[in-house]
Write a protein that holds these residues in place. Structure first.
Motif, PDB file in Angstrom:
ATOM      1  N   GLY A  58      52.863   3.298  53.685  1.00 45.79           N
ATOM      2  CA  GLY A  58      53.926   3.956  52.945  1.00 45.79           C
ATOM      3  C   GLY A  58      53.447   5.057  52.032  1.00 45.79           C
ATOM      4  N   TYR A  59      52.146   5.256  51.938  1.00 45.85           N
ATOM      5  CA  TYR A  59      51.652   6.128  50.883  1.00 45.85           C
ATOM      6  C   TYR A  59      50.790   7.274  51.392  1.00 45.85           C
ATOM      7  CZ  TYR A  59      53.178   1.944  48.524  1.00 45.85           C
ATOM      8  OH  TYR A  59      53.936   0.891  48.101  1.00 45.85           O
ATOM      9  N   THR A  60      50.955   7.615  52.645  1.00 45.87           N
ATOM     10  CA  THR A  60      50.172   8.692  53.236  1.00 45.87           C
ATOM     11  C   THR A  60      51.056   9.895  53.467  1.00 45.87           C
ATOM     12  OG1 THR A  60      48.745   7.081  54.327  1.00 45.87           O
ATOM     13  CG2 THR A  60      48.698   9.316  55.175  1.00 45.87           C
ATOM     14  N   VAL A  67      56.214   6.289  57.202  1.00 49.34           N
ATOM     15  CA  VAL A  67      56.095   4.916  56.726  1.00 49.34           C
ATOM     16  C   VAL A  67      56.197   3.973  57.917  1.00 49.34           C
ATOM     17  CG1 VAL A  67      57.108   3.129  55.267  1.00 49.34           C
ATOM     18  CG2 VAL A  67      57.129   5.507  54.517  1.00 49.34           C
ATOM     19  N   LEU A  75      52.809  -2.112  54.564  1.00 44.36           N
ATOM     20  CA  LEU A  75      52.982  -1.497  53.250  1.00 44.36           C
ATOM     21  C   LEU A  75      52.021  -0.343  53.033  1.00 44.36           C
ATOM     22  CD1 LEU A  75      54.259  -1.528  50.433  1.00 44.36           C
ATOM     23  CD2 LEU A  75      52.480  -3.130  49.741  1.00 44.36           C
TER      24      LEU A  75
END
Lengths: 116, 113
Positions: A104-106, A97, A101
């Motif tokens: 944060g989603y990988t 992260v 923003l």
């Protein structure tokens, strides 16, 4: 953006040995690293959270002395499974992260650990 | 306790039809929800997300609906394609833009040609 490299993709080790898994964020700086694991046919469960330069925090039930996390730089974090046992066999996945923003989603591609 | 639940372990649909995957959650502090697609021995791939201030988000063939009062979200895939066959996970982000996710158990989708 948000390219994550995780190595190795699979590893087989003998019981009692240690295994190191690397996770690199290739095009962004990861201030925080999440480590998840997934047992067969189960959900992904958060194991620990590490912030660059500080100690990791572990979820309930995760042994901090068994799963050593080092987050020494903003692009590299390692998870070392120490004195591995067959019950540690699982699929380990990192999620770096960054300050944005979006990052944060990988997730990394994961590491299949088999302890024999 | 399972804060994010996917009660259907599997779903089979015909190519071209709609796939609806469901997810329920219990924690009202979740403020961001995501859907991931995952193949065995690979990391999850982000599909689509929705903020708790919205009730719908659409991206191509994928639409996510959020019903906050029911603490329920769903992923619609239309039309479904054989390449959509995979395990789908819903996830909820712990409040505060933490990047920390709580995952459901996953639903295996099979799209038949």
């Amino acid at each position: 953006g948000a390219v994550v490299s995780q190595h190795p993709s699979w590893v087989i080790c003998k019981s009692g040995t240690s295994v190191k898994i690397e996770c690199r964020s290739l095009d962004f700086q990861a201030t925080t690293m999440f480590w998840y694991r997934q047992f067969p046919k189960q959900s992904l469960m958060l194991m620990a959270t590490s912030n660059e330069g500080s100690k990791a925090t572990y979820e309930q039930g995760v042994e901090k002395d068994k799963f050593l996390i080092n987050h020494a730089s903003l692009t590299l974090s390692t998870l070392t499974v120490t004195s591995a046992h067959p019950e540690d066999s699982s699929f380990y996945i990192c999620s770096p992260v960054g300050s944005a923003l979006y990052y944060g989603y990988t997730f990394g591609s994961g590491t299949r650990l088999t302890v024999v | 306790d399972q804060q994010v639940k996917q009660n259907s372990p599997s779903l089979s649909v015909q190519e071209g039809r709609i796939s609806i995957l469901n997810c329920d959650y219990t924690n009202s502090m979740f403020d961001y929800f995501l859907w991931y697609k995952k193949y065995p021995a690979e990391g999850p791939t982000f599909l689509i997300s929705i903020s708790s201030i919205k009730d719908k988000n659409e991206d191509g063939r994928f639409t996510v609906f959020l019903n906050k009062s029911a603490k329920h979200l769903s992923l619609h895939i239309v039309p479904s394609q054989p390449g959509d066959s995979a395990v789908y996970f819903c996830a909820a982000e712990v409040y505060g833009n933490t990047g920390k996710l709580i995952f459901g158990q996953g639903t295996t989708l099979q799209v038949k040609p």
